[in-house]
Design a protein around this motif. Structure first.
Motif, mmCIF file in Angstrom:
data_model
loop_
_atom_site.group_PDB
_atom_site.id
_atom_site.type_symbol
_atom_site.label_atom_id
_atom_site.label_comp_id
_atom_site.label_asym_id
_atom_site.label_seq_id
_atom_site.Cartn_x
_atom_site.Cartn_y
_atom_site.Cartn_z
ATOM 1 N N TYR A 139 0.837 -1.209 0.000
ATOM 2 C CA TYR A 139 0.000 0.000 0.000
ATOM 3 C C TYR A 139 0.873 1.262 0.000
ATOM 4 C CZ TYR A 139 -2.714 3.922 1.484
ATOM 5 O OH TYR A 139 -3.240 5.191 1.550
ATOM 6 N N LEU A 140 1.957 1.234 0.771
ATOM 7 C CA LEU A 140 2.837 2.412 0.821
ATOM 8 C C LEU A 140 3.430 2.705 -0.556
ATOM 9 C CD1 LEU A 140 4.707 1.903 4.245
ATOM 10 C CD2 LEU A 140 2.755 3.392 3.768
ATOM 11 N N GLU A 141 3.698 1.629 -1.287
ATOM 12 C CA GLU A 141 4.227 1.808 -2.646
ATOM 13 C C GLU A 141 3.197 2.557 -3.522
ATOM 14 O OE1 GLU A 141 4.896 -1.834 -4.824
ATOM 15 O OE2 GLU A 141 6.407 -0.872 -6.082
ATOM 16 N N GLU A 142 1.945 2.143 -3.348
ATOM 17 C CA GLU A 142 0.838 2.794 -4.077
ATOM 18 C C GLU A 142 0.714 4.269 -3.659
ATOM 19 O OE1 GLU A 142 -3.619 1.864 -3.524
ATOM 20 O OE2 GLU A 142 -2.612 -0.077 -3.811
ATOM 21 N N LEU A 143 0.756 4.486 -2.348
ATOM 22 C CA LEU A 143 0.626 5.848 -1.796
ATOM 23 C C LEU A 143 1.761 6.742 -2.285
ATOM 24 C CD1 LEU A 143 -0.986 7.641 0.230
ATOM 25 C CD2 LEU A 143 0.473 6.738 2.060
ATOM 26 N N ASN A 144 2.935 6.167 -2.383
ATOM 27 C CA ASN A 144 4.126 6.911 -2.815
ATOM 28 C C ASN A 144 3.988 7.417 -4.253
ATOM 29 O OD1 ASN A 144 6.797 7.873 -2.393
ATOM 30 N ND2 ASN A 144 7.603 6.139 -3.549
ATOM 31 N N LYS A 145 3.124 6.754 -5.014
ATOM 32 C CA LYS A 145 2.924 7.201 -6.405
ATOM 33 C C LYS A 145 1.945 8.371 -6.457
ATOM 34 C CE LYS A 145 4.214 2.824 -8.392
ATOM 35 N NZ LYS A 145 3.737 1.454 -8.469
ATOM 36 N N LYS A 146 1.149 8.518 -5.380
ATOM 37 C CA LYS A 146 0.137 9.583 -5.377
ATOM 38 C C LYS A 146 0.622 10.856 -4.706
ATOM 39 C CE LYS A 146 -3.653 6.338 -4.794
ATOM 40 N NZ LYS A 146 -4.614 5.852 -3.808
ATOM 41 N N THR A 147 1.607 10.721 -3.827
ATOM 42 C CA THR A 147 2.049 11.893 -3.064
ATOM 43 C C THR A 147 3.524 11.732 -2.708
ATOM 44 O OG1 THR A 147 1.438 13.341 -1.224
ATOM 45 C CG2 THR A 147 1.467 10.996 -0.740
ATOM 46 N N PHE A 148 4.094 12.768 -2.097
ATOM 47 C CA PHE A 148 5.495 12.668 -1.676
ATOM 48 C C PHE A 148 5.512 12.011 -0.285
ATOM 49 C CE2 PHE A 148 9.309 14.544 0.374
ATOM 50 C CZ PHE A 148 10.239 13.946 -0.460
ATOM 51 N N LEU A 149 5.750 10.717 -0.306
ATOM 52 C CA LEU A 149 5.680 9.945 0.938
ATOM 53 C C LEU A 149 7.067 9.802 1.571
ATOM 54 C CD1 LEU A 149 4.080 8.022 2.870
ATOM 55 C CD2 LEU A 149 4.716 6.158 1.328
ATOM 56 N N THR A 150 7.111 9.962 2.878
ATOM 57 C CA THR A 150 8.358 9.738 3.614
ATOM 58 C C THR A 150 8.058 8.856 4.820
ATOM 59 O OG1 THR A 150 9.148 11.919 2.979
ATOM 60 C CG2 THR A 150 10.270 10.862 4.821
ATOM 61 N N ILE A 151 8.853 7.829 4.974
ATOM 62 C CA ILE A 151 8.701 6.975 6.161
ATOM 63 C C ILE A 151 9.828 7.307 7.128
ATOM 64 C CG2 ILE A 151 8.727 4.586 7.013
ATOM 65 C CD1 ILE A 151 6.209 5.240 5.399
ATOM 66 N N GLU A 152 9.461 7.562 8.389
ATOM 67 C CA GLU A 152 10.450 7.889 9.416
ATOM 68 C C GLU A 152 10.606 6.701 10.358
ATOM 69 O OE1 GLU A 152 9.937 11.641 11.309
ATOM 70 O OE2 GLU A 152 9.238 12.622 9.477
ATOM 71 N N LEU A 153 11.825 6.211 10.459
ATOM 72 C CA LEU A 153 12.087 5.052 11.317
ATOM 73 C C LEU A 153 12.971 5.467 12.501
ATOM 74 C CD1 LEU A 153 12.946 2.332 8.619
ATOM 75 C CD2 LEU A 153 10.754 2.651 9.805
ATOM 76 N N GLY A 154 12.625 4.974 13.681
ATOM 77 C CA GLY A 154 13.429 5.269 14.871
ATOM 78 C C GLY A 154 14.511 4.217 15.051
ATOM 79 N N LEU A 155 15.752 4.632 14.913
ATOM 80 C CA LEU A 155 16.860 3.716 15.178
ATOM 81 C C LEU A 155 17.481 4.076 16.529
ATOM 82 C CD1 LEU A 155 18.935 1.524 14.343
ATOM 83 C CD2 LEU A 155 20.309 3.353 13.328
ATOM 84 N N GLN A 156 17.768 5.301 16.708
ATOM 85 C CA GLN A 156 18.357 5.909 17.921
ATOM 86 C C GLN A 156 19.842 5.593 18.080
ATOM 87 O OE1 GLN A 156 15.977 7.519 18.012
ATOM 88 N NE2 GLN A 156 14.065 6.401 18.190
#
Ligand code: SF4
Length: 310
Positions: A139-156
């Motif tokens: 789904y995120l792949e699909e969403l990324n085609k519709k808008t500028f999508l950024t996923i933020e991951l916490g590594l720390q």
């Protein structure tokens, strides 16, 4: 006067403002929305009690009010933002807790709704690397085609001992696998790190940056550890009084970290922004602009810039 290729001010690192202006040719206001997600590290799915520094709001202090609909949250914050910057475009930011921790159908209904709001040009989703199912990834792949999508991951941190101490409850391997999966789908990845975690030394913090510099990530958020009231971290601090970085130590570490980062990596954040009413330490963090200015001054004094030591 520009001193660095990826900055439109006197900053010597790749500023977010520069990145957004080039990408969208407009001022971008970030609107923090709260969709009421939980976190698998709090509800017992992967861990109990959450990361030890996590506040009751799940690191979403400045977002919309959960009792309001997403549209109400958006419009209320937009009204305030529009007073500062007219004609801005918006990025909807889902910051609090784990924003992919739900069935994909529910995620779809939330994120598709947000895309219908006025002038929304992008969505930032903060989440854990162990909380993106294959279904969700599609789904995120699909969403990324519709808008500028950024996923933020916490590594720390990449330090295993520290990750156990802070009760992060996911491994470095899990994090790296997810970064690679997201990049395969061409989705932008931002990574959060925290400087000043209990018992970490400068070498640990530098090692985290060296590791990230070799990963295909597009941005980074560098935080200073905040000790917030009513968290397990507050208890640990009161008991063990571990060292809290001074402002000078923090600035020195951040500059050395920037020197080791590829100039293309966007610096989304370079200090913390805690709620002053809930902050125990470090109190110097309250004067955020002072910290930012001191970083600029010190970088100019050393005549250094992001990537200088690569
Ligand atoms: S993953 Fe995020 S929301 Fe969950 S406990 Fe850790 S800091 Fe809090």
């Amino acid at each position: 006067m520009n001193t660095f290729k990826y900055s439109n001010t006197n900053k010597r690192y790749h500023t977010l403002d520069y990145f957004y202006k080039n990408k969208f040719h407009s001022k971008i206001s970030k609107i923090s929305l709260n969709a009421g997600f939980s976190c698998p590290n709090i509800d017992g799915t992967v861990g109990y009690g959450g990361c030890i520094y996590c506040s009751k709001s799940g690191s979403g202090e400045f977002g919309g009010k959960i009792e309001d609909s997403l549209e109400e949250q958006f419009n209320n914050i937009k009204k305030v933002m529009d007073k500062k910057w007219k004609d801005a475009k918006y990025i909807a930011y889902f910051q609090a807790r784990t924003n992919t921790y739900a069935k994909t159908e529910k995620l779809k209904s939330i994120y598709e709704k947000v895309l219908t709001f006025d002038n929304v040009v992008g969505i930032n989703i903060a989440t854990r690397p162990d909380s993106i199912s294959d279904d969700c990834l599609e789904y995120l792949e699909e969403l990324n085609k519709k808008t500028f999508l950024t996923i933020e991951l916490g590594l720390q941190t990449i330090n295993k001992k520290t990750s156990i101490l802070i009760n992060r409850c996911h491994t470095l391997e899990c994090f790296e696998k997810m970064v690679k999966k997201l990049r395969k789908k061409n989705i932008n990845v931002i990574v959060h790190i925290i400087n000043g975690l209990p018992y970490e030394n400068k070498e640990d913090m530098i090692n985290t940056i060296k590791y990230l510099n070799n990963l295909d990530i597009q941005g980074i958020k560098i935080h200073m550890l905040s000790i917030i009231k009513d968290t397990p971290l507050e208890k640990l601090y009161k008991k063990e009084k571990f060292h809290i970085l001074t402002k000078e130590e923090y600035i020195n570490i951040v500059i050395e970290q920037l020197e080791l980062l590829r100039p293309e990596i966007v610096i989304h954040r370079i200090t913390g922004d805690p709620d002053p009413n809930k902050l125990i330490e470090p109190t110097w963090l309250i004067k955020k602009f002072c910290v930012l200015n001191d970083i600029d001054k010190e970088m100019a004094k050393r005549n250094t810039y992001q990537g200088a030591k690569l």
